[in-house]
Write a protein that holds these residues in place. Structure first.
Motif, PDB file in Angstrom:
ATOM      1  N   HIS A  39      -1.567  -3.507 -35.798  1.00 55.84           N
ATOM      2  CA  HIS A  39      -0.209  -4.027 -35.634  1.00 55.84           C
ATOM      3  C   HIS A  39       0.046  -5.211 -36.567  1.00 55.84           C
ATOM      4  N   THR A  90       7.087  -4.269 -18.336  1.00 55.85           N
ATOM      5  CA  THR A  90       6.680  -3.532 -19.528  1.00 55.85           C
ATOM      6  C   THR A  90       7.788  -3.633 -20.564  1.00 55.85           C
ATOM      7  N   THR A 118      -1.327 -12.860 -26.871  1.00 56.32           N
ATOM      8  CA  THR A 118      -2.099 -12.811 -28.119  1.00 56.32           C
ATOM      9  C   THR A 118      -1.326 -13.410 -29.295  1.00 56.32           C
ATOM     10  N   ILE A 140       5.189  -3.073 -27.452  1.00 54.63           N
ATOM     11  CA  ILE A 140       3.956  -3.094 -26.669  1.00 54.63           C
ATOM     12  C   ILE A 140       3.787  -4.417 -25.936  1.00 54.63           C
ATOM     13  N   ASP A 141       3.022  -4.380 -24.876  1.00 53.60           N
ATOM     14  CA  ASP A 141       2.523  -5.605 -24.268  1.00 53.60           C
ATOM     15  C   ASP A 141       1.556  -6.232 -25.259  1.00 53.60           C
ATOM     16  N   SER A 142       1.611  -7.544 -25.433  1.00 56.49           N
ATOM     17  CA  SER A 142       0.771  -8.155 -26.474  1.00 56.49           C
ATOM     18  C   SER A 142      -0.716  -8.076 -26.145  1.00 56.49           C
ATOM     19  N   THR A 143      -1.062  -7.729 -24.895  1.00 58.59           N
ATOM     20  CA  THR A 143      -2.458  -7.445 -24.582  1.00 58.59           C
ATOM     21  C   THR A 143      -2.976  -6.294 -25.437  1.00 58.59           C
ATOM     22  N   ASN A 144      -2.083  -5.414 -25.844  1.00 59.73           N
ATOM     23  CA  ASN A 144      -2.462  -4.253 -26.651  1.00 59.73           C
ATOM     24  C   ASN A 144      -2.319  -4.499 -28.150  1.00 59.73           C
ATOM     25  N   MET A 145      -2.044  -5.738 -28.545  1.00 56.85           N
ATOM     26  CA  MET A 145      -1.940  -6.066 -29.963  1.00 56.85           C
ATOM     27  C   MET A 145      -3.307  -5.894 -30.641  1.00 56.85           C
ATOM     28  N   GLU A 146      -3.321  -5.227 -31.800  1.00 54.98           N
ATOM     29  CA  GLU A 146      -4.549  -4.962 -32.546  1.00 54.98           C
ATOM     30  C   GLU A 146      -4.326  -5.260 -34.025  1.00 54.98           C
ATOM     31  N   CYS A 200       7.163  -1.870 -33.145  1.00 53.72           N
ATOM     32  CA  CYS A 200       6.427  -1.344 -31.997  1.00 53.72           C
ATOM     33  C   CYS A 200       7.047  -1.966 -30.760  1.00 53.72           C
TER      34      CYS A 200
END
Length: 336
Positions: A62, A24, A88, A53-59, A51
């Protein structure tokens, strides 16, 4: 005088440590710089964290944060390096290509397959290559630097999940290679004629519909009711199978304002709906846009951008979708 380059950290594998439940992001921006002391021989670096974050959570929110960070510091720095997770990264490269256009200053996105605090890692060389490219006088625009390759932001795709050579440029040459600290350019940068433009809005109310053999029409009505645009990820060069064609046409007739785009599940060579009847017939009836040689990541990001920022009608959307931005489209749509 050394170039001033800003590191913008977002998290990802490059900044990760083991939490007990897996990797993480825990390493902050300033600490990332501490692992690459050689960077001070290349440029004058600084760092900010937007931020972690794990790039799986990139939106898209962001992407807006990244755009704002570059915009807010644009006059202070000569270039930017974004540390990002790999999963991502291609989507972010495409998104920033549309959200930050005509930038005479380089915006370089990089990451790693191994954390930067490990003894054996690709993180340090990827970061140093990225700073080196960002500090070079000839660099401009949004690019991904990874594994010694410089890839246009709209042309990158992650093709390997673990290997260091994780990224490739799809149907377009590398802009450059970086070896032993030297940049070897294959495509010279052409100065932009227009000033840098920032776009902070993205409309993510789109749906990617992946076709499978025997796909059912159930749910098509919901997609047309709920989404502003539908991207059909079809087989081969593109078409709509008989199992859903009648319902698809009926839904399109009921929702002519919707943007429908034909893409393909095939990595290389793109779409061409004129080849087969399953594509040619419905394209004439439904006025599909086509991805042609664009990557799926670029199609998704460009659709979000044009719906949010420029589109006032269907003809406007058509013209914008086929306007070439950062090498995203090579096919000459309007050749006739």
């Amino acid at each position: 005088m050394k170039k001033k380059i800003l590191l913008i950290a977002t998290g990802g594998t490059i900044a990760s440590r083991n939490s007990g439940n897996g990797l993480t992001p825990l390493i902050r921006a300033e600490e990332i710089l501490s692992y690459i002391p050689d960077v001070y021989e290349i440029c004058s670096p600084a760092a900010v964290q937007i931020c972690n974050i794990d790039s799986t959570n990139m939106e898209p929110k962001h992407w807006k944060m990244l755009t704002e960070a570059v915009k807010d510091h644009y006059d202070e720095y000569d270039g930017f390096v974004i540390a990002h997770g790999t999963d991502t990264m291609a989507y972010t490269g495409a998104a920033l290509s549309y959200m930050i256009q005509n930038s005479s200053k380089p915006i370089v996105i990089t990451g790693a397959q191994k954390s930067i605090d490990l003894e054996i890692t690709d993180a340090k060389i990827n970061l140093l290559d990225s700073f080196r490219y960002a500090a070079d006088e000839q660099s401009q625009g949004v690019q991904i630097v990874f594994g010694g390759k410089v890839i246009a932001g709209t042309r990158a795709r992650k093709i390997r999940s673990k290997s260091y050579n994780a990224f490739d440029s799809i149907d377009f040459p590398f802009l450059a290679m970086i070896q032993d600290g030297r940049i070897m350019r294959y495509i010279p940068a052409i100065p932009y004629e227009e000033p840098v433009a920032f776009y902070e809005k993205m409309n993510d109310n789109i749906f990617l519909m992946k076709l499978i053999p025997g796909i059912s029409p159930k749910g098509l009505w919901f997609l047309f009711e709920q989404y502003d645009a539908i991207i059909v990820e079809s087989f081969g060069v593109g078409g709509i199978p008989a199992s859903i064609s009648d319902m698809f046409y009926e839904m399109y007739e009921s929702h002519p304002e919707k943007v429908i785009i034909m893409a393909t599940q095939v990595t290389h060579e793109g779409s061409d709906m004129t080849v087969y009847e399953v594509g040619n017939k419905i394209k004439k009836e439904c006025r599909f846009l086509e991805s042609y040689d664009m990557t799926l990541e670029a199609v998704i990001a460009k659709t979000m951008w044009l719906l949010a920022n420029k589109a006032t009608g269907k003809s406007d959307i058509d013209q914008l979708f086929y306007r070439k931005i950062n090498y995203d489209l090579i096919f000459n749509v309007f050749s006739d």
